[in-house]
Motif scaffolding. Structure first.
Motif, PDB file in Angstrom:
ATOM      1  N   GLN A 158       0.821  -1.209   0.000  1.00  0.00           N
ATOM      2  CA  GLN A 158       0.000   0.000   0.000  1.00  0.00           C
ATOM      3  C   GLN A 158       0.854   1.259   0.000  1.00  0.00           C
ATOM      4  O   GLN A 158       1.937   1.307   0.577  1.00  0.00           O
ATOM      5  CB  GLN A 158      -0.939  -0.005   1.206  1.00  0.00           C
ATOM      6  CG  GLN A 158      -1.811  -1.244   1.276  1.00  0.00           C
ATOM      7  CD  GLN A 158      -2.483  -1.563  -0.063  1.00  0.00           C
ATOM      8  OE1 GLN A 158      -3.141  -0.710  -0.648  1.00  0.00           O
ATOM      9  NE2 GLN A 158      -2.320  -2.794  -0.537  1.00  0.00           N
ATOM     10  N   GLU A 159       0.336   2.270  -0.638  1.00  0.00           N
ATOM     11  CA  GLU A 159       1.106   3.484  -0.932  1.00  0.00           C
ATOM     12  C   GLU A 159       1.641   4.186   0.304  1.00  0.00           C
ATOM     13  O   GLU A 159       2.752   4.703   0.313  1.00  0.00           O
ATOM     14  CB  GLU A 159       0.210   4.451  -1.724  1.00  0.00           C
ATOM     15  CG  GLU A 159       0.907   5.716  -2.171  1.00  0.00           C
ATOM     16  CD  GLU A 159       0.007   6.615  -2.994  1.00  0.00           C
ATOM     17  OE1 GLU A 159       0.468   7.707  -3.373  1.00  0.00           O
ATOM     18  OE2 GLU A 159      -1.146   6.226  -3.259  1.00  0.00           O
ATOM     19  N   ASN A 160       0.863   4.221   1.383  1.00  0.00           N
ATOM     20  CA  ASN A 160       1.248   4.992   2.568  1.00  0.00           C
ATOM     21  C   ASN A 160       1.973   4.169   3.627  1.00  0.00           C
ATOM     22  O   ASN A 160       2.311   4.690   4.684  1.00  0.00           O
ATOM     23  CB  ASN A 160       0.010   5.631   3.201  1.00  0.00           C
ATOM     24  CG  ASN A 160      -0.582   6.724   2.332  1.00  0.00           C
ATOM     25  OD1 ASN A 160       0.124   7.340   1.537  1.00  0.00           O
ATOM     26  ND2 ASN A 160      -1.882   6.961   2.475  1.00  0.00           N
ATOM     27  N   ILE A 161       2.204   2.876   3.350  1.00  0.00           N
ATOM     28  CA  ILE A 161       2.813   2.003   4.352  1.00  0.00           C
ATOM     29  C   ILE A 161       4.251   1.672   3.957  1.00  0.00           C
ATOM     30  O   ILE A 161       4.510   1.210   2.854  1.00  0.00           O
ATOM     31  CB  ILE A 161       1.982   0.717   4.520  1.00  0.00           C
ATOM     32  CG1 ILE A 161       0.612   1.065   5.097  1.00  0.00           C
ATOM     33  CG2 ILE A 161       2.711  -0.281   5.418  1.00  0.00           C
ATOM     34  CD1 ILE A 161      -0.314  -0.121   5.250  1.00  0.00           C
ATOM     35  N   GLN A 162       5.167   1.904   4.877  1.00  0.00           N
ATOM     36  CA  GLN A 162       6.583   1.630   4.629  1.00  0.00           C
ATOM     37  C   GLN A 162       6.948   0.200   5.010  1.00  0.00           C
ATOM     38  O   GLN A 162       7.640  -0.494   4.260  1.00  0.00           O
ATOM     39  CB  GLN A 162       7.441   2.610   5.424  1.00  0.00           C
ATOM     40  CG  GLN A 162       8.937   2.430   5.232  1.00  0.00           C
ATOM     41  CD  GLN A 162       9.717   3.589   5.814  1.00  0.00           C
ATOM     42  OE1 GLN A 162       9.501   4.751   5.451  1.00  0.00           O
ATOM     43  NE2 GLN A 162      10.623   3.296   6.739  1.00  0.00           N
ATOM     44  N   SER A 216       4.342   3.857   8.966  1.00  0.00           N
ATOM     45  CA  SER A 216       3.880   4.656   7.832  1.00  0.00           C
ATOM     46  C   SER A 216       5.058   5.337   7.137  1.00  0.00           C
ATOM     47  O   SER A 216       6.113   5.572   7.729  1.00  0.00           O
ATOM     48  CB  SER A 216       2.900   5.733   8.305  1.00  0.00           C
ATOM     49  OG  SER A 216       1.746   5.153   8.845  1.00  0.00           O
ATOM     50  N   LYS A 217       4.859   5.661   5.866  1.00  0.00           N
ATOM     51  CA  LYS A 217       5.840   6.462   5.153  1.00  0.00           C
ATOM     52  C   LYS A 217       5.809   7.884   5.707  1.00  0.00           C
ATOM     53  O   LYS A 217       4.799   8.322   6.265  1.00  0.00           O
ATOM     54  CB  LYS A 217       5.537   6.461   3.653  1.00  0.00           C
ATOM     55  CG  LYS A 217       5.802   5.119   2.986  1.00  0.00           C
ATOM     56  CD  LYS A 217       5.561   5.180   1.498  1.00  0.00           C
ATOM     57  CE  LYS A 217       5.868   3.821   0.850  1.00  0.00           C
ATOM     58  NZ  LYS A 217       5.595   3.837  -0.614  1.00  0.00           N
ATOM     59  N   ASN A 254       5.140  11.543   6.512  1.00  0.00           N
ATOM     60  CA  ASN A 254       4.040  12.469   6.201  1.00  0.00           C
ATOM     61  C   ASN A 254       2.771  11.774   5.712  1.00  0.00           C
ATOM     62  O   ASN A 254       1.844  12.426   5.239  1.00  0.00           O
ATOM     63  CB  ASN A 254       4.471  13.511   5.158  1.00  0.00           C
ATOM     64  CG  ASN A 254       5.687  14.304   5.591  1.00  0.00           C
ATOM     65  OD1 ASN A 254       5.787  14.702   6.750  1.00  0.00           O
ATOM     66  ND2 ASN A 254       6.621  14.521   4.672  1.00  0.00           N
ATOM     67  N   ALA A 255       2.720  10.453   5.814  1.00  0.00           N
ATOM     68  CA  ALA A 255       1.522   9.728   5.396  1.00  0.00           C
ATOM     69  C   ALA A 255       0.485   9.743   6.508  1.00  0.00           C
ATOM     70  O   ALA A 255       0.806   9.772   7.695  1.00  0.00           O
ATOM     71  CB  ALA A 255       1.871   8.296   5.026  1.00  0.00           C
ATOM     72  N   GLU A 256      -0.776   9.717   6.112  1.00  0.00           N
ATOM     73  CA  GLU A 256      -1.863   9.715   7.084  1.00  0.00           C
ATOM     74  C   GLU A 256      -1.983   8.337   7.724  1.00  0.00           C
ATOM     75  O   GLU A 256      -1.927   7.318   7.052  1.00  0.00           O
ATOM     76  CB  GLU A 256      -3.177  10.072   6.383  1.00  0.00           C
ATOM     77  CG  GLU A 256      -4.377  10.111   7.310  1.00  0.00           C
ATOM     78  CD  GLU A 256      -5.661  10.430   6.580  1.00  0.00           C
ATOM     79  OE1 GLU A 256      -6.713  10.509   7.249  1.00  0.00           O
ATOM     80  OE2 GLU A 256      -5.614  10.595   5.346  1.00  0.00           O
ATOM     81  N   GLU A 257      -2.142   8.316   9.045  1.00  0.00           N
ATOM     82  CA  GLU A 257      -2.310   7.068   9.769  1.00  0.00           C
ATOM     83  C   GLU A 257      -3.791   6.862  10.061  1.00  0.00           C
ATOM     84  O   GLU A 257      -4.348   7.456  10.978  1.00  0.00           O
ATOM     85  CB  GLU A 257      -1.478   7.075  11.060  1.00  0.00           C
ATOM     86  CG  GLU A 257       0.021   7.147  10.811  1.00  0.00           C
ATOM     87  CD  GLU A 257       0.843   7.063  12.082  1.00  0.00           C
ATOM     88  OE1 GLU A 257       0.219   7.092  13.179  1.00  0.00           O
ATOM     89  OE2 GLU A 257       2.081   6.972  11.999  1.00  0.00           O
TER      90      GLU A 257
END
Length: 262
Positions: free
Chosen positions: A190-194, A216-217, A219-222
């Motif tokens: 997923q785009e926002n998960i590191q 999270s990556k 500045n990504a929304e949690e």
């Protein structure tokens, strides 16, 4: 370390997996690197940006019993479908994916990965019982041994092997067999998960449930609801973690492997 590579005009180098992302980021500030190939291995490679590196990144897989690596892949993009690929066997290794009856499995079927070939060790020193359990006769080639890795894997259509986690990471949730690695890979795509790691916990009545820890990556929304809805689009209900927890980083052991006990 990057400065050392630069000053000494090193063209081929090996860096442990846990250091690779930071090493790569630091190479971007050096314009005169002689580096042509960077090799890495030892643990699952974290997502890294591999565009415009100026050198090839080669990721290796292999247990110590295979002295030491058995497969490799040229890393082009590990933010998507390549994240769980361990590539193809190296020249003097053979890979077999077998079912419980020691039969070869077709593309896409999940089984245990066995390694054979010239790279294989003879066994464990002074431990004949463990040697007999892990180094077994090759059912397809006479007078050869293969090593039982304990890893789940499947062949991909392009001939690569996809690593699916450890056999002992398979759990049963409400009677369904779940591979924790599959849930982790779905999250990590997923785009926002590191990064993500999934473990099991027990209820007071000894029923198992899944818990996902997510990094999270930047500045990504949690958003737990967003993550859970995304998982519902790709996974059956019994594979959706009952708890989703955001953390700053995945804990590691002293040698850089994921510390599940923490």
């Amino acid at each position: 370390m990057v400065e050392y590579f630069s000053k000494n005009h090193i063209t081929h180098g090996f860096v442990p997996t846990v250091l690779t992302p930071a090493f790569i980021e630091h190479t971007r500030s050096y314009n005169n690197l002689a580096l042509q190939y960077l090799f890495t291995g030892g643990e699952k490679l974290k997502p890294v940006l591999t565009t415009e590196l100026g050198f090839e990144l080669i990721d290796y897989y292999g247990p110590t019993e295979c002295t030491v690596y058995a497969t490799f892949r040229k890393v082009k993009d590990i933010n998507g479908k390549y994240v769980s690929s361990i590539g193809k066997p190296i020249a003097n290794a053979k890979a077999y994916i077998l079912n419980e009856n020691m039969e070869l499995l077709p593309v896409g079927a999940v089984g245990e990965l066995f390694i054979g070939g010239d790279i294989l060790a003879k066994g464990y020193l002074n431990n004949e019982e463990l040697t007999a359990a892990k180094f077994i006769s090759n059912p397809f080639r006479e007078n050869e041994k293969i090593y039982r890795t304990g890893d789940l894997a499947k062949w991909l259509p392009d001939g690569d092997i996809e690593f699916l986690g450890r056999i002992d990471s398979q759990v049963k949730i409400r009677g369904f067999r779940v591979e924790l690695g599959e849930v982790e890979r779905t999250l990590s795509r997923q785009e926002n998960i590191q990064e993500a790691i999934v473990i099991t916990k027990d209820t007071l009545s000894n029923n198992k449930y899944l818990v996902a820890f997510i990094v999270s990556k930047p500045n990504a929304e949690e958003d737990i609801t967003l993550v859970r809805n995304m998982l519902k689009e790709e996974l059956p209900g019994y594979m959706i973690p009952a708890q989703i927890i955001f953390i700053d980083k995945i804990p590691l052991t002293a040698n850089g492997k994921t510390d599940v006990s923490s």
